[in-house]
Write a protein that holds these residues in place. Sequence first.
Motif, PDB file in Angstrom:
ATOM      1  N   GLY A 166       0.821  -1.207   0.000  1.00  0.00           N
ATOM      2  CA  GLY A 166       0.000   0.000   0.000  1.00  0.00           C
ATOM      3  C   GLY A 166       0.849   1.248   0.000  1.00  0.00           C
ATOM      4  N   SER A 167       0.201   2.371   0.247  1.00  0.00           N
ATOM      5  CA  SER A 167       0.915   3.645   0.284  1.00  0.00           C
ATOM      6  C   SER A 167       0.285   4.558   1.323  1.00  0.00           C
ATOM      7  N   LYS A 168       1.091   5.462   1.832  1.00  0.00           N
ATOM      8  CA  LYS A 168       0.657   6.454   2.802  1.00  0.00           C
ATOM      9  C   LYS A 168       1.128   7.828   2.324  1.00  0.00           C
ATOM     10  N   MET A 169       0.384   8.857   2.663  1.00  0.00           N
ATOM     11  CA  MET A 169       0.671  10.191   2.127  1.00  0.00           C
ATOM     12  C   MET A 169       0.613  11.239   3.233  1.00  0.00           C
ATOM     13  N   TRP A 170       1.352  12.326   3.023  1.00  0.00           N
ATOM     14  CA  TRP A 170       1.421  13.429   3.984  1.00  0.00           C
ATOM     15  C   TRP A 170       2.004  12.974   5.319  1.00  0.00           C
ATOM     16  N   ILE A 171       3.092  12.236   5.238  1.00  0.00           N
ATOM     17  CA  ILE A 171       3.684  11.644   6.439  1.00  0.00           C
ATOM     18  C   ILE A 171       4.890  12.470   6.881  1.00  0.00           C
ATOM     19  N   THR A 172       4.770  13.125   8.016  1.00  0.00           N
ATOM     20  CA  THR A 172       5.868  13.929   8.554  1.00  0.00           C
ATOM     21  C   THR A 172       7.038  13.030   8.943  1.00  0.00           C
ATOM     22  N   ASN A 173       8.222  13.436   8.540  1.00  0.00           N
ATOM     23  CA  ASN A 173       9.489  12.743   8.848  1.00  0.00           C
ATOM     24  C   ASN A 173       9.644  11.419   8.106  1.00  0.00           C
ATOM     25  N   GLY A 174       8.757  11.132   7.144  1.00  0.00           N
ATOM     26  CA  GLY A 174       8.770   9.817   6.518  1.00  0.00           C
ATOM     27  C   GLY A 174      10.081   9.446   5.853  1.00  0.00           C
ATOM     28  N   SER A 175      10.695  10.362   5.130  1.00  0.00           N
ATOM     29  CA  SER A 175      11.899  10.022   4.368  1.00  0.00           C
ATOM     30  C   SER A 175      13.171  10.061   5.209  1.00  0.00           C
ATOM     31  N   VAL A 176      13.070  10.527   6.457  1.00  0.00           N
ATOM     32  CA  VAL A 176      14.245  10.543   7.337  1.00  0.00           C
ATOM     33  C   VAL A 176      14.088   9.581   8.507  1.00  0.00           C
ATOM     34  N   ALA A 177      12.951   8.888   8.575  1.00  0.00           N
ATOM     35  CA  ALA A 177      12.663   8.031   9.726  1.00  0.00           C
ATOM     36  C   ALA A 177      13.461   6.733   9.698  1.00  0.00           C
ATOM     37  N   ASP A 178      13.717   6.229  10.890  1.00  0.00           N
ATOM     38  CA  ASP A 178      14.327   4.905  11.051  1.00  0.00           C
ATOM     39  C   ASP A 178      13.270   3.822  11.203  1.00  0.00           C
ATOM     40  N   VAL A 179      12.095   4.227  11.677  1.00  0.00           N
ATOM     41  CA  VAL A 179      11.002   3.277  11.852  1.00  0.00           C
ATOM     42  C   VAL A 179       9.694   3.968  11.518  1.00  0.00           C
ATOM     43  N   ALA A 180       8.835   3.247  10.834  1.00  0.00           N
ATOM     44  CA  ALA A 180       7.508   3.760  10.496  1.00  0.00           C
ATOM     45  C   ALA A 180       6.458   2.931  11.224  1.00  0.00           C
ATOM     46  N   ILE A 181       5.530   3.614  11.884  1.00  0.00           N
ATOM     47  CA  ILE A 181       4.360   2.937  12.429  1.00  0.00           C
ATOM     48  C   ILE A 181       3.326   2.926  11.320  1.00  0.00           C
ATOM     49  N   VAL A 182       3.057   1.751  10.776  1.00  0.00           N
ATOM     50  CA  VAL A 182       2.176   1.631   9.614  1.00  0.00           C
ATOM     51  C   VAL A 182       0.899   0.902  10.020  1.00  0.00           C
ATOM     52  N   TRP A 183      -0.215   1.505   9.636  1.00  0.00           N
ATOM     53  CA  TRP A 183      -1.525   0.902   9.914  1.00  0.00           C
ATOM     54  C   TRP A 183      -2.061   0.289   8.626  1.00  0.00           C
ATOM     55  N   ALA A 184      -2.535  -0.945   8.717  1.00  0.00           N
ATOM     56  CA  ALA A 184      -2.954  -1.691   7.532  1.00  0.00           C
ATOM     57  C   ALA A 184      -4.177  -2.540   7.856  1.00  0.00           C
ATOM     58  N   ARG A 185      -4.921  -2.838   6.815  1.00  0.00           N
ATOM     59  CA  ARG A 185      -6.132  -3.640   6.972  1.00  0.00           C
ATOM     60  C   ARG A 185      -5.804  -5.118   6.766  1.00  0.00           C
ATOM     61  N   ALA A 186      -6.136  -5.928   7.755  1.00  0.00           N
ATOM     62  CA  ALA A 186      -5.959  -7.378   7.676  1.00  0.00           C
ATOM     63  C   ALA A 186      -7.330  -8.042   7.733  1.00  0.00           C
ATOM     64  N   ASP A 187      -7.340  -9.364   7.638  1.00  0.00           N
ATOM     65  CA  ASP A 187      -8.611 -10.080   7.659  1.00  0.00           C
ATOM     66  C   ASP A 187      -9.392  -9.832   8.938  1.00  0.00           C
ATOM     67  N   ASP A 188      -8.663  -9.611  10.035  1.00  0.00           N
ATOM     68  CA  ASP A 188      -9.333  -9.409  11.321  1.00  0.00           C
ATOM     69  C   ASP A 188      -9.335  -7.949  11.761  1.00  0.00           C
ATOM     70  N   GLY A 189      -9.260  -7.029  10.802  1.00  0.00           N
ATOM     71  CA  GLY A 189      -9.384  -5.609  11.129  1.00  0.00           C
ATOM     72  C   GLY A 189      -8.098  -4.828  10.932  1.00  0.00           C
ATOM     73  N   VAL A 190      -8.109  -3.573  11.366  1.00  0.00           N
ATOM     74  CA  VAL A 190      -6.957  -2.693  11.226  1.00  0.00           C
ATOM     75  C   VAL A 190      -5.913  -3.046  12.288  1.00  0.00           C
ATOM     76  N   LEU A 191      -4.673  -3.248  11.832  1.00  0.00           N
ATOM     77  CA  LEU A 191      -3.569  -3.600  12.714  1.00  0.00           C
ATOM     78  C   LEU A 191      -2.435  -2.600  12.535  1.00  0.00           C
ATOM     79  N   GLY A 192      -1.572  -2.518  13.549  1.00  0.00           N
ATOM     80  CA  GLY A 192      -0.411  -1.633  13.489  1.00  0.00           C
ATOM     81  C   GLY A 192       0.868  -2.442  13.431  1.00  0.00           C
ATOM     82  N   PHE A 193       1.862  -1.899  12.718  1.00  0.00           N
ATOM     83  CA  PHE A 193       3.129  -2.598  12.533  1.00  0.00           C
ATOM     84  C   PHE A 193       4.300  -1.633  12.690  1.00  0.00           C
ATOM     85  N   LEU A 194       5.374  -2.163  13.270  1.00  0.00           N
ATOM     86  CA  LEU A 194       6.652  -1.462  13.323  1.00  0.00           C
ATOM     87  C   LEU A 194       7.441  -1.861  12.082  1.00  0.00           C
ATOM     88  N   VAL A 195       7.710  -0.884  11.216  1.00  0.00           N
ATOM     89  CA  VAL A 195       8.398  -1.173   9.969  1.00  0.00           C
ATOM     90  C   VAL A 195       9.736  -0.431   9.942  1.00  0.00           C
TER      91      VAL A 195
END
Length: 392
Positions: A166-195
């Motif tokens: 997927g893709s995310k937009m208007w993300i502050t610090n995105g291109s300089v970050a070491d880790v992104a907290i990404v929210w995504a839709r899975a079969d059992d609902g919206v989940l969060g991930f450390l990327v």
Amino acid sequence: MSTAATASIETLLDLDSLLTPEDLELRTMVRQFGEQRLRPHIADWFEAGEVPVRELASDLGKLGLLGMHLEGYGCGGSTASAYGLVCQELEAVDSGLRSLVSVQGSLAMFAIYRWGSEEQRESWLPRMAAGEAIGCFGLTEPDFGSNPGGMRTTARRDGSDWILNGSKMWITNGSVADVAIVWARADDGVLGFLVPTDTPGFSARDMTHKLSLRASVTSELHLDDVRLPADAQLPEAQGLKAPLSCLSEARFGIVFGSVGAARDCLQSAVDYVGTREVFDKPLAGYQLTQAKIADMAVELAKAQLLALHLGRLKDEGKIRPEQVSVGKLNNVREAIKIARQCRTLLGANGITLEYPVLRHANNLESVLTYEGTSEVHQLVIGEALTGVSAFR
């Protein structure tokens, strides 16, 4: 007859009497940091559309301002009110600088702190608090801002791993970050991930040609078959409640931060009209000028009182989401009015970067719509008062 001024913007209602000695000491420290380290460069950063995020994160970490309202893991455990005052002083310099601290502490770090595992907290939070690691928060998508429930970023199981696309937009610090907290839709609902941002398939690019928040890194994130181990999932996050709780944390900082931007505009205007002569006397000596200044000072004081009240409620653990919406809606709306009105007092000088007012006004155009548009907050408040949801 002329008389010496007996009050300033900050002493008009003696609002400092509502603060503790510790609050005042912290505010003084951050204000001095802003004046000495940030303000001399902010016009150039804004004009160039570039800001030294990593260098600033290190400085802010040394001052203990990153995730300062969280407990343990190298964080200060400060009061919510103290954190708000820090946001106020940083945004008095520029909204982009407050955004750096808000995204790091109230979005990325808070997500890990509130919804992550103990191992995730121990791995990331101390480094993020020190400014050694930078985080970003990937919720907004190109077609889904105010309606995060419509997100198209997906997470699917592949054995014990997760595959994100997927893709995310208007993300502050995105291109300089070491880790992104990404929210995504899975079969059992919206989940969060450390990327971790060096994960294969993850990429980020800067969004350019901005007319607002130019002293802030804004990015678009792309996830192309990003494979993550099972322990990358935030184990306590299930459904939209998790990311929305993070947004509420960030909105609280805006309640205070917008007051800082408005204060800086008004102070600049008061200083200017005292020395600018029009028809052989200072601009400050005209009734229309004083009427504008008086009205702005009253609205600023009301916004400050609202921010302090919400800070006290949050410190007592009593604050509700609709109350944060009241603060965000009112204070940003009034701040942008003040910035625009101050621009009129500065005339043509108000459009230059020699003065901060139009820079603040441009930034506040973004603050007005991010972390929930004014319309969204109106609907939050409306639902709280009527018991009827009008979102659909």
